[in-house]
Design an enzyme around this catalytic site. Structure first.
Site, PDB file in Angstrom:
ATOM      1  N   LYS A   1      41.456  38.758  46.169  1.00 40.12           N
ATOM      2  CA  LYS A   1      42.171  37.636  45.226  1.00 40.12           C
ATOM      3  C   LYS A   1      43.506  37.961  45.469  1.00 40.12           C
ATOM      4  O   LYS A   1      44.088  38.879  44.894  1.00 40.12           O
ATOM      5  CB  LYS A   1      41.737  37.637  43.852  1.00 40.12           C
ATOM      6  CG  LYS A   1      42.434  36.436  43.009  1.00 40.12           C
ATOM      7  CD  LYS A   1      41.831  36.312  41.603  1.00 40.12           C
ATOM      8  CE  LYS A   1      41.676  37.383  40.752  1.00 40.12           C
ATOM      9  NZ  LYS A   1      41.021  36.916  39.400  1.00 40.12           N
TER      10      LYS A   1
ATOM     11  N   ASP B   1      38.011  34.349  28.348  1.00 41.30           N
ATOM     12  CA  ASP B   1      37.667  33.170  29.273  1.00 41.30           C
ATOM     13  C   ASP B   1      36.359  33.321  29.761  1.00 41.30           C
ATOM     14  O   ASP B   1      36.283  33.018  30.992  1.00 41.30           O
ATOM     15  CB  ASP B   1      38.947  33.425  30.637  1.00 41.30           C
ATOM     16  CG  ASP B   1      39.174  31.903  31.222  1.00 41.30           C
ATOM     17  OD1 ASP B   1      38.658  31.047  30.536  1.00 41.30           O
ATOM     18  OD2 ASP B   1      39.661  31.945  32.290  1.00 41.30           O
TER      19      ASP B   1
ATOM     20  N   ILE C   1      37.612  31.397  50.031  1.00 41.42           N
ATOM     21  CA  ILE C   1      36.295  30.892  49.075  1.00 41.42           C
ATOM     22  C   ILE C   1      36.694  30.171  48.014  1.00 41.42           C
ATOM     23  O   ILE C   1      35.878  29.150  47.791  1.00 41.42           O
ATOM     24  CB  ILE C   1      35.891  32.387  48.381  1.00 41.42           C
ATOM     25  CG1 ILE C   1      35.707  33.511  49.570  1.00 41.42           C
ATOM     26  CG2 ILE C   1      34.775  32.068  47.471  1.00 41.42           C
ATOM     27  CD1 ILE C   1      35.188  34.742  48.818  1.00 41.42           C
TER      28      ILE C   1
ATOM     29  N   GLY D   1      42.205  29.400  42.806  1.00 44.01           N
ATOM     30  CA  GLY D   1      42.257  29.799  41.156  1.00 44.01           C
ATOM     31  C   GLY D   1      43.650  29.618  40.676  1.00 44.01           C
ATOM     32  O   GLY D   1      44.595  29.391  41.222  1.00 44.01           O
ATOM     33  N   GLY D   2      43.653  29.915  39.176  1.00 46.50           N
ATOM     34  CA  GLY D   2      45.096  29.793  38.515  1.00 46.50           C
ATOM     35  C   GLY D   2      45.999  30.855  39.040  1.00 46.50           C
ATOM     36  O   GLY D   2      47.229  30.923  39.140  1.00 46.50           O
ATOM     37  N   PHE D   3      45.139  32.194  39.324  1.00 43.38           N
ATOM     38  CA  PHE D   3      45.938  33.446  39.665  1.00 43.38           C
ATOM     39  C   PHE D   3      46.477  33.126  41.152  1.00 43.38           C
ATOM     40  O   PHE D   3      47.452  33.589  41.715  1.00 43.38           O
ATOM     41  CB  PHE D   3      45.136  34.436  39.060  1.00 43.38           C
ATOM     42  CG  PHE D   3      46.012  35.864  39.523  1.00 43.38           C
ATOM     43  CD1 PHE D   3      46.930  36.431  38.937  1.00 43.38           C
ATOM     44  CD2 PHE D   3      45.655  36.491  40.883  1.00 43.38           C
ATOM     45  CE1 PHE D   3      47.578  37.470  39.290  1.00 43.38           C
ATOM     46  CE2 PHE D   3      46.360  37.512  41.545  1.00 43.38           C
ATOM     47  CZ  PHE D   3      47.294  38.181  40.556  1.00 43.38           C
TER      48      PHE D   3
ATOM     49  N   VAL E   1      41.123  33.298  46.636  1.00 42.97           N
ATOM     50  CA  VAL E   1      40.343  34.290  46.769  1.00 42.97           C
ATOM     51  C   VAL E   1      39.570  34.045  48.335  1.00 42.97           C
ATOM     52  O   VAL E   1      39.253  33.135  48.585  1.00 42.97           O
ATOM     53  CB  VAL E   1      38.997  34.309  45.885  1.00 42.97           C
ATOM     54  CG1 VAL E   1      38.268  35.575  45.856  1.00 42.97           C
ATOM     55  CG2 VAL E   1      39.719  34.239  44.273  1.00 42.97           C
TER      56      VAL E   1
END
Length: 845
Positions: free
Chosen positions: A529, A628, A507, A510-512, A515
Site C-alpha cells: 500500500k 473503521d 489491486i 483507497g483513501g490513503f 494497493v
C-alpha cells in the site's frame, strides 16, 4: 504440539554459535530449521541423546552470569552423559539464544538431581523467559524444585511464540538457595503445529502437562520425530475394567492426508502431530460389565492446576472397525464436547488419523475428566481414543519484567576482545556526537501539539534523502524509536517487488493510497500500500501511516492482517502486508464475477472478523478501537479465512475506563450515531459498525445505496425497521435464502439488532457478539437439511433443535449424562484469544 507465535529484542556484545543437529535420523530430514539449540549445561564436552548433539555451554552458548556465582558441576560417578553434568547459579543468570526466524518454538528444560558435591534436590528457584519485543516475559516455573523419587530426569516442556532477536531464559534462585539446569533445548516447531498468525500483544506460552499414548506402551523420544515422551494411559483410567487395549493384528499403513479441517476436526497430515505408534493403538470399550451402566463411558481423569485454562488435543484413528458403524460422543466432565464418526463424518476411512482441539477452564477444581461413549444413534456400542495431550495456558498473571542485570563482561562467554575495544572507542565517539546533537537540537527545537504537529517539508516525491521520516518525530512530538525497525524494507526492493508499481498489479485504490500486488526477494507474495503523493510536505497521511505501524507491529492474531514491513525512505509512506488472495468481503458480496458465498461461509467470515475485533478490544495491551470497521476492511485469504485490516484510524487506550474524545472519523453508513453526536469514542462504536456489516452479509448490499427509495437507502435503518415489523425475510439475500435454517437466521438477526442499538450501553461487547455468532453457526450445523425448493421460513419452530455448542463448561461441573445438554451460562468458558488455527468452536463468551 501445534502453533505459530512471535516475539523479541536484541542485547549487547556477544558471539552466539548456532547449534545444529549433526546426526538426525531419516525421519527428521524433512524438518531442518535454522534456529536449533541443544545445550549441555555445565560441561566442556558435547553429549548425544536420541540422535541430538547437545553442545557444551562453556564453548558455544552465550551465558550471562557473574563468574563467581555460576559454576559447572559433575556427577561423582565420573560419567559424562547429558544428565551427569549441570550448571548451578547462586544468583540470577541467563542464557541467550539468537533467533533468526519468528514462529513458535519448543523449549525444554532438563533437570536431574544426580549425586554430586552439591545437594541438587535442595535447589529452589524460578525460571523466566523473555521472548518478545515488549521486553516483558513469563514465569515458566515458580518456586521450582527438581526432586524426583523415580531418579529419572524431569523435563519441562513449553511452547513459546518468539520474534527474531535475542531470546533469554533466566534462572533466579529463591532466598539463600540456588538454581541449576542440566540441558536446554530451543528449536522451531514444525509449521503444521502452529495456529496460523497466532497473535497477541503477549507471546503464546503453553506448558505441557500430559501427553498420553492411549492403549499403547510408553513411547520414548527415540520413536518421535521431535523427541516427545508419550506415557501409557492405564494410570489415568477411572474404571480399569471399562476399556481394553486394542492393536490391529497386522500394522496397517496410515492414511495421512493434507491437513484438512471439518467441524473442528483436522487431519493429522504428518508424524509431527503424533507418531504412528500413537495412532496404531487405542482403548476401546469392553463388553457389558457388571455394576456399570450399559452403554457406559470410558473415562480418563487428570490432575491439573486449579483456576487455570488448558488446551486439550484428542487424537483419533479408526483402527477398530468400519467408521460408519462406530458413532460416539466425546465428553469433558460429563458435558458433551462433540460427536465423532458416522456416515457423514469427514474422516470416514479406516486408518485415517485426525485430531480435535478445545479449551477447558478448571475453576476451583484440580481434575479434568475426558470420556468417550456411544452415541444414541450408533448401531454399535463402542468408542475409542488413540491419544491425548493437555497443555496449561500460561496467562497474563505470569507476566514479569526482566530482572536487573547482574552480568559483567567477565561473566559473559564468547566475548570478542577486538570487538569490545572497537565498541569502546566507537562508544566515545558516539557520545561526542550525541552531545553536539543535543546542543544543536535545544537551539532549534520547537514545541509540537498532539494531532496538530507540523512537519518540515519532505524532499520531492521519489527523490532526495533516504533518511527515515519516522525517526524524526510522531504526532505526539516524540521520536518513534520504539518502532520495530526490523520491519523496514527498502524502497528499491519494493520497486522491484511491484515492477516499479506497475498498474497491471494494482489491486485497489483507497483513501490513503493505491494497493499493489508484489513479490519480495524471498518469494513471498505481499500487498503493497503506497501512500498518496505529498508534494507539499503537509504530512496529511502521516498520522495514519504511523498509527498503522505502531498498532500492527505490536499485535498479531490469526484474524488480523499481518504487517510484513514498511518503507519511509524519501517522502514515501509504504506499508507491506500479507497478501490476501480472495480480496475483501465486499468483493464477494457484490461482485457478480465472483461466486456467491454460502451461508456457512458468511457465518465463518463473520465469526473470524468478530474474533479479530474481540482481540483488539480485550486481548491487545491497553485495548484498541479500530474505528473503521466495514466490509472492505475485512479481507479473505485463499481459504476464505477472514482478517480485519486497515488500522490507520485506530485509537489505543484503556477501553473500559474512559471514553476517548476525538474528531469523528470513519465511513458514512457504518458510523455509530452516538459517536457522531457526542464525539466520545468507545469500543461499542466498533460494535455498531460490525452490526452494519452483519446486515451487509445477510442482504449482500452496500451500507448506503442512494439508488434505493429513501426508507431503504440506509441499510442499518432499513434492516432495523424490517426486523421490528417481522419482515426479516425481506432482508435475506435471495441466493442463500434456501440455505439458512430459521433458528440460525433468528439468532444472527438478533445479534445484528443488538449491535445496532442507538444507546451504546445497550450494545453487547464483541465477546458477546462472537459467542452469539458461534451459536448461530452451531444452530445452522445441527439443522435439518432442506432442498432449495423448500421454504426457509416455514416450520421454524419444528426445525429448531438444541445444538451441540462447544463453549465448554468448567471442569468443576458435575453433570453426568450421555444426553446432549447445554452448559449453564455461569459455566461457559471464556477465552480471550484463539489459540489454535484449528480451534473453530466457541472459545469466548
Amino acid at each position: 504440539m501445534f502453533l505459530r507465535g512471535k516475539y523479541l529484542p536484541s542485547v549487547i556484545l556477544m558471539d552466539v554459535l548456532h547449534l545444529q543437529c549433526s546426526s538426525c535420523s531419516k525421519n527428521h530430514v524433512a524438518y531442518e530449521q535454522p534456529d536449533k539449540y541443544f545445550v549441555n549445561c555445565g560441561s566442556k564436552d558435547d553429549a548425544k541423546l536420541n540422535g541430538r548433539v547437545f553442545t557444551a555451554d562453556s564453548s558455544s552458548v552465550s551465558l550471562c552470569s557473574d563468574s563467581e556465582k555460576s559454576r559447572a558441576i559433575e556427577s561423582t560417578n565420573q560419567s559424562r552423559n547429558l544428565y551427569q553434568t549441570a550448571r548451578i547459579f547462586y544468583n540470577q543468570s541467563h542464557y541467550e539464544f539468537t533467533i533468526a526466524e519468528n514462529g513458535t518454538y519448543i523449549v525444554r528444560l532438563h533437570f536431574l538431581t544426580f549425586s554430586s558435591s552439591v545437594n541438587l534436590s535442595s535447589a529452589l528457584f524460578d525460571v523466566l523467559a523473555f521472548p518478545n519485543v515488549s521486553n516483558s516475559g513469563f514465569k515458566l516455573l515458580s518456586n521450582f524444585t527438581a526432586k524426583n523419587s523415580s531418579n529419572s530426569p524431569l523435563i519441562k516442556e513449553f511452547f513459546l511464540g518468539i520474534d527474531p532477536g535475542t531470546f533469554k531464559i533466566y534462572f533466579v534462585p529463591q532466598a539463600s538457595s540456588f538454581a541449576f539446569v542440566n540441558a536446554i533445548e530451543v528449536f522451531l516447531a514444525p509449521a503444521s503445529f502452529s495456529p496460523e498468525n497466532y497473535n497477541s500483544s503477549l507471546p503464546l506460552v503453553l506448558h505441557t502437562t500430559y501427553r498420553v499414548n492411549v492403549g499403547g506402551q510408553k513411547t520414548t523420544p527415540d520413536n518421535d520425530t521431535i523427541w516427545r515422551n508419550w506415557d501409557p494411559d492405564h494410570i489415568f483410567l477411572s474404571t480399569s475394567n471399562s476399556a481394553e487395549d486394542f492393536r490391529p493384528s497386522s500394522s496397517p499403513t496410515l492414511i495421512r492426508q493434507y491437513s484438512v479441517e471439518s467441524h473442528g476436526f483436522v487431519g493429522a497430515d504428518s508424524d509431527f502431530i503424533a507418531p504412528d505408534l500413537v495412532y496404531l493403538t487405542a482403548k476401546v470399550m469392553t463388553g457389558n460389565i457388571k455394576g456399570l451402566p450399559n452403554p457406559f463411558n470410558i473415562t480418563w481423569s487428570f490432575n491439573v492446576s486449579a483456576d487455570a485454562r488448558h488446551l486439550v488435543r484428542v487424537h483419533f484413528c479408526d483402527i477398530v472397525g468400519q467408521p460408519a458403524d462406530i458413532i460416539f460422543n466425546l465428553y469433558s466432565n460429563g458435558n458433551l464436547i462433540m460427536k465423532v464418526g458416522g456416515p457423514d463424518f469427514p474422516f470416514h476411512r479406516p486408518n485415517q488419523p485426525f485430531y480435535y482441539d478445545f479449551v477447558l477452564s478448571s475453576k476451583e477444581s484440580e481434575f479434568i475428566k475426558i470420556s468417550t461413549g456411544p452415541n444414541t444413534n450408533a448401531t454399535t456400542n463402542n468408542s475409542f481414543l488413540n491419544g491425548l495431550e493437555i497443555l496449561e495456558i500460561i496467562e497474563g498473571s505470569a507476566l514479569c519484567n526482566p530482572p536487573a542485570s547482574v552480568c559483567n563482561m567477565k561473566g559473559r562467554k564468547k566475548i570478542n576482545v577486538g570487538l569490545v575495544v572497537g565498541s569502546v572507542i566507537g562508544g566515545l565517539s558516539l557520545i561526542c556526537i550525541l552531545i553536539v546533537g543535543i546542543l544543536f537540537g535545544l537551539k532549534y527545537r520547537k514545541a509540537k501539539r498532539v494531532e496538530t504537529s507540523e512537519w518540515s517539508p519532505m524532499p520531492a516525491f521519489g527523490g532526495g534523502s533516504t533518511r527515515s521520516r519516522l525517526t524524526d518525530g510522531t504526532i505526539t512530538g516524540s521520536p518513534m524509536n520504539y518502532l520495530n525497525l526490523g520491519l523496514k524494507i527498502s524502497f528499491a526492493e519494493l520497486q522491484q517487488a511491484t515492477n516499479n508499481f506497475d498498474t497491471k498489479l494494482l489491486i485497489r485504490e483507497g483513501g490513503f493510497g493505491n494497493v499493489y500486488r508484489g513479490t519480495l526477494l524471498n518469494g513471498r507474495n505481499v500487498a503493497v500500500k503506497r501512500g498518496k503523493r505529498d508534494e507539499k510536505g503537509s504530512g496529511q497521511g502521516l498520522p495514519e501511516f504511523q498509527t498503522e505501524i505502531m498498532v500492527l507491529s505490536k499485535i498479531r492474531h490469526r484474524h488480523l492482517v499481518s504487517l510484513i514491513g514498511y518503507c519511509d525512505e524519501r517522502s514515501e509512506m509504504i506499508l507491506v502486508y500479507e497478501f490476501m488472495e480472495k480480496g475483501s468481503l465486499r468483493d464477494h458480496l457484490y461482485d457478480s464475477n465472483l461466486p456467491r458465498l454460502s451461508w456457512k461461509q458468511r457465518l465463518e467470515i463473520c465469526i473470524g472478523a468478530a474474533r479479530g475485533l474481540h482481540y483488539l478490544h480485550k486481548g491487545a495491551a491497553g485495548g484498541i478501537i479500530h474505528r473503521d470497521v466495514k466490509s472492505t476492511n475485512i479481507l479473505l485469504d485463499e481459504n476464505h479465512v477472514a482478517k480485519v485490516a486497515d488500522f490507520g484510524l485506530s485509537r489505543s487506550g484503556p477501553l473500559d475506563e474512559t471514553h476517548v474524545s476525538t474528531n469523528v472519523k470513519g465511513t458514512f453508513g457504518y458510523l455509530d450515531p452516538e459517536y457522531i453526536m457526542s464525539q466520545q469514542l468507545t469500543e461499542k462504536s466498533d460494535v455498531y459498525s460490525f452490526g452494519v456489516v452483519l446486515l451487509e452479509v445477510l442482504r449482500a448490499r452496500p451500507a448506503i445505496d442512494r439508488m434505493l427509495p429513501r426508507d431503504q437507502m440506509n441499510l442499518a435503518e432499513w434492516g432495523m425497521l424490517c426486523k421490528k415489523k417481522g419482515l426479516l425475510e425481506q432482508i435475506v439475500d435471495s441466493s442463500i435464502n434456501y440455505q439458512i435454517d430459521p433458528s440460525s437466521l433468528r439468532k444472527f438477526s438478533e445479534t445484528a439488532e443488538k449491535c445496532l442499538q442507538e444507546d451504546a450501553n445497550d450494545r453487547p461487547t464483541m465477546g458477546d457478539v462472537l459467542w452469539d455468532l458461534e451459536y448461530a453457526f452451531q444452530l445452522q450445523q445441527t439443522a435439518k437439511h432442506r432442498e432449495p425448493h423448500e421454504d426457509s421460513t416455514a416450520n421454524a419452530s419444528s426445525a429448531f433443535v438444541l445444538p451441540n455448542v462447544p463453549c465448554f463448561p468448567s471442569v468443576s461441573s458435575t453433570i453426568n449424562t450421555d444426553d446432549l445438554a447445554l452448559p449453564r451460562d455461569d459455566e461457559l468458558d471464556t477465552t480471550e484469544v484463539e489459540v489454535f488455527s484449528q480451534l473453530r468452536v466457541g472459545d469466548a463468551r
